[in-house]
Motif scaffolding. Sequence first.
Motif, short mmCIF file in Angstrom:
data_model
loop_
_atom_site.label_atom_id
_atom_site.label_comp_id
_atom_site.label_asym_id
_atom_site.label_seq_id
_atom_site.Cartn_x
_atom_site.Cartn_y
_atom_site.Cartn_z
N PRO A 89 64.18 88.92 60.87
CA PRO A 89 62.90 89.59 61.37
C PRO A 89 62.01 89.91 60.06
O PRO A 89 62.74 90.43 59.05
N GLY A 90 60.85 89.56 59.91
CA GLY A 90 60.05 89.55 58.63
C GLY A 90 60.02 88.39 57.88
O GLY A 90 58.94 88.23 57.09
N GLN A 91 60.81 87.35 58.20
CA GLN A 91 60.68 86.05 57.74
C GLN A 91 59.80 85.14 58.26
O GLN A 91 59.48 85.36 59.69
N GLU A 92 59.34 83.97 57.87
CA GLU A 92 58.58 83.05 58.54
C GLU A 92 59.64 82.33 59.16
O GLU A 92 60.97 81.79 59.02
N ALA A 93 58.92 81.90 60.44
CA ALA A 93 59.85 81.27 61.58
C ALA A 93 59.72 79.52 61.28
O ALA A 93 59.28 78.89 62.18
N ASP A 94 60.59 79.36 60.30
CA ASP A 94 60.95 77.84 60.11
C ASP A 94 62.41 77.54 60.71
O ASP A 94 63.22 78.31 60.20
N VAL A 140 62.04 82.81 53.85
CA VAL A 140 62.74 81.74 54.56
C VAL A 140 63.97 81.69 54.26
O VAL A 140 64.73 82.32 53.44
N GLY A 141 65.00 81.16 55.30
CA GLY A 141 66.27 80.79 55.03
C GLY A 141 67.32 81.74 55.77
O GLY A 141 68.46 81.19 55.92
N ALA A 142 66.82 82.55 56.50
CA ALA A 142 67.94 83.19 57.46
C ALA A 142 67.47 83.69 58.80
O ALA A 142 68.42 84.10 59.55
N LEU A 143 66.03 83.24 59.11
CA LEU A 143 65.44 83.64 60.44
C LEU A 143 65.94 85.06 60.77
O LEU A 143 66.05 85.45 61.88
N ILE A 182 58.87 85.75 68.18
CA ILE A 182 57.89 85.28 66.90
C ILE A 182 56.41 85.51 67.33
O ILE A 182 55.88 85.37 68.27
N GLU A 183 55.77 86.13 66.26
CA GLU A 183 54.43 86.48 66.33
C GLU A 183 53.71 86.00 65.27
O GLU A 183 54.05 86.38 63.95
N ASP A 184 52.44 85.12 65.34
CA ASP A 184 51.81 84.60 64.35
C ASP A 184 52.63 83.96 63.19
O ASP A 184 52.40 84.02 62.17
N GLY A 207 56.82 78.75 63.80
CA GLY A 207 57.17 79.09 64.90
C GLY A 207 56.60 78.01 65.82
O GLY A 207 56.56 78.15 67.07
N GLN A 208 55.90 76.90 65.58
CA GLN A 208 55.47 75.80 66.17
C GLN A 208 56.03 74.59 65.98
O GLN A 208 56.53 74.27 64.92
#
Length: 428
Positions: A370-375, A365-368, A33-35, A419-420
Amino acid sequence: MIRAYRAELLSVGQDPRDAPDAVRHEPDGLLVIEDGIVIARGPYADLADQYAGIEVETLPGLVVPGFVDAHVHYPQTDRIASHGEQLLDWLDRHIFPAEKAFVDKAYADGVAAFFLDELLRNGTTSALVYPTVHEQSVDALFEAALERRMRIVSGKVLMDLGPEGLKDTVASGRAETEALIRRWHGHGRLGYAITPRFVLASSDAQLADAGALLAEHPEVLMHTHLAENVRECAAVEERFSDAVDYLDAYDRFGLVTPRSVFAHGIHLSDRACGRLHESGAGIAICPSSNLFLGSGFFNFGKADAHKVRLGLGTDIGAGTSFSMLYTAGLAYQAALAREDKLDPFRALYLATAGSAALLHIADKVGALEPGQEADFVVLDCAATPLLARRTLEADLAERLFAMQILGDDRVVARTYVLGQCAWQRTSS
């Protein structure tokens, strides 16, 4: 900043009924995960060398995408488990009196904060949320969501036929809606939904204006209720006697569109299901509240025959748990009551990528992927002695199904937003 997590990874990015390879599973995976954005995902053995310079944190448990609740009412949090009534009487006796308190912004702030923390505690990172008719109830929710960096969609309830202290007018509803869209839509991770409470709560003039608002703001959603309860359906039929069915009562006002999310949809005709498919609108299935209010069981077979878009919602406070895992387990039981079988992977899809697609945020969101937000959420299949015993040496499908049937908030070990870590279970 780059973060890397090593764990067992699981996601279901498409409906497995339509895509046999929809299940993505890395028994020993690496998530980079980046940013706050996923930049890489795959088997640890394949990616370890490429990211050798990055510190890797190992997460114990099964990592799945953050849950996406497609229908929930935050002002009803304190009325969960209110006894004794079906839908219309339950609203009059328990819910409308409680929602009047949200005229007080400080009160709304307190409930919104608790509500969002409870979502995170249950692994839910995105949601489509009902506030109340009060403009400040929306502000309270969005302010709290922005602070927690959650992806929340909401919008002021429109109900000019509501009880005293809980109604607007066509003019005030429009003015406040437009102001809230300008203030909040697209701010951080927030989105707006035009929200007529349900077709009985608004005059024809307000329903027509809601349709006009939706046409004027094609970037927002439309969120309301549909065909939930037998008595409700009878009341709609009486008022709209010239309508073909319940859905048609919305359709005539321009409220059935690709961006329309209808909660429940238990008592739908084949014609209505066909129209939902044709329009691109979809249904947020709410099995917990449907059982609690005695409304019935969602007809998966009929919806699937018409290829209706589906998601999953807890529908707090008629729903009795914030846990999307528990809700997925109830969806399985609701399906079986009509002799349909809900696969555990499809249930996970409905609770994640399926709901995200319904809310038009599946690119985010929803599938983890690449390119998606890391929830994402870390699930502990040994969270209780019974789960630990049931899942010992079980395969992936059995473990997932056991967590859906036997699990609840205790299964969520950690919840990550961008990611946090946003919530972590403390040891008892």
